[in-house]
Design a protein around this motif. Structure first.
Motif: not given
Length: 324
Positions: A97-100, A126, A143-144, A171-172
């Motif tokens: 999972s990518t989180t902004l 990220r 993470v970004c 992002p997710d």
């Protein structure tokens, strides 16, 4: 009509119950405790609850920090762990999972600098996952983060900036952090609210901008907010209410003075307070004098909680090593 400013769903519910002497339809309210932290949940279930609360349908979780938390390292860590647990329960983060993370607010104004300060303390991964994947543990999630400033500085709506970023990095999840307003001075800088409904930047100082939510940006958004200000008119109103209640208590029941106090129209009193204050202080909000130190401490609590939630395979020591 006098409007009491609050961004906390907990307080909106309290005011409804106080006025109507009953719980609102379409609301589910739960109280609990995790360690030393009081945890309350307000779930707005339908349009009736939405209308009565003045808040969108969704879940609002409030953490009330114990007294002196901001001066006690162990208590700060405890609150961070509970915050991490609550975030994890909402997001269900997976290693892919990518989180902004978006730090809303104006870094030049201390009570509004919470979001940017949190972003400065996050574990940003990220770019590392993309540039040197062999050197980064597979369990580390990407993470970004961004602290986009405010419309008055950039000339761009924060929501527009976030929509552009989302369309590129996809992002997710999005986590937004912002300063809020409370109707009670004892909740200022001691309360953390998580919500699943997104956020409107500038809400804490009555300066609402484009909503940031799944509806507007196309990605699930959770908001983390801390009330850093309280409306001056609300303080005046509550102070006068305390004086009136004491005068009623001291007056002879059934007497002329007692009856006059009991007959006061609170709505009319509230409107008069606003009208009297407006020429002198305008739409004034107030924050404690030690706000610089407080914002530093609160931002550390929130950033640690986010780091722990987004990197569940790492312990605090590993995260701190990465940041150092």
């Amino acid at each position: 009509m006098f409007s009491i400013r609050t961004d906390l769903a907990l307080e909106a519910r309290e005011m409804y119950v106080e006025t109507n002497r009953k719980e609102s339809d379409g609301i589910e309210f739960l109280e609990g405790k995790q360690g030393n932290v009081d945890v309350t949940t307000v779930k707005i279930l339908n349009e009736t609850g939405e209308e009565n609360m003045g808040k969108p349908i969704g879940t609002y979780i409030t953490l009330q920090m114990p007294q002196l938390t901001l001066y006690d390292g162990e208590l700060m860590d405890e609150v961070s762990k509970i915050l991490a647990f609550q975030i994890g329960e909402i997001l269900k983060v997976k290693k892919e999972s990518t989180t902004l993370v978006v730090g809303l607010g104006n870094w030049k104004v201390t009570p509004d600098a919470l979001g940017p300060k949190v972003v400065s303390k996050l574990m940003i991964t990220r770019h590392l996952k993309a540039l040197m994947p062999d050197s980064i543990d597979d369990e580390v999630t990407p993470v970004c983060a961004i602290a986009p400033g405010v419309l008055g500085i950039t000339g761009i709506e924060t929501g527009e900036i976030i929509k552009s970023i989302v369309s590129n990095i996809k992002p997710d999840f999005i986590i937004c952090i912002d300063a809020l307003a409370s109707r009670r001075i004892d909740r200022v800088n001691t309360t953390i609210q998580l919500s699943t409904t997104g956020i409107s930047p500038g809400a804490g100082v009555g300066n609402r901008r484009m909503e940031i939510s799944e509806k507007t940006v196309g990605v699930p958004v959770i908001a983390i907010g801390v009330p850093t200000v309280v409306d001056a008119a609300t303080i005046a109103n509550d102070s006068i209410d305390l004086v009136l209640d004491e005068m009623i208590h001291q007056a002879t029941s059934g007497g002329e003075f007692y009856n006059m106090l009991k007959s006061l129209d609170k709505g009319e009193k509230n409107r008069m307070i606003r009208d009297l204050l407006n020429p002198y202080v305008g739409d004034l909000v107030v924050t404690p004098k030690d706000v610089d130190a407080v914002i530093d401490a609160v931002s550390k609590i929130i950033s640690t909680g986010i780091n722990m939630a987004l990197q569940p395979s790492l312990d605090v020591e590993d995260i701190n090593k990465f940041l150092n």
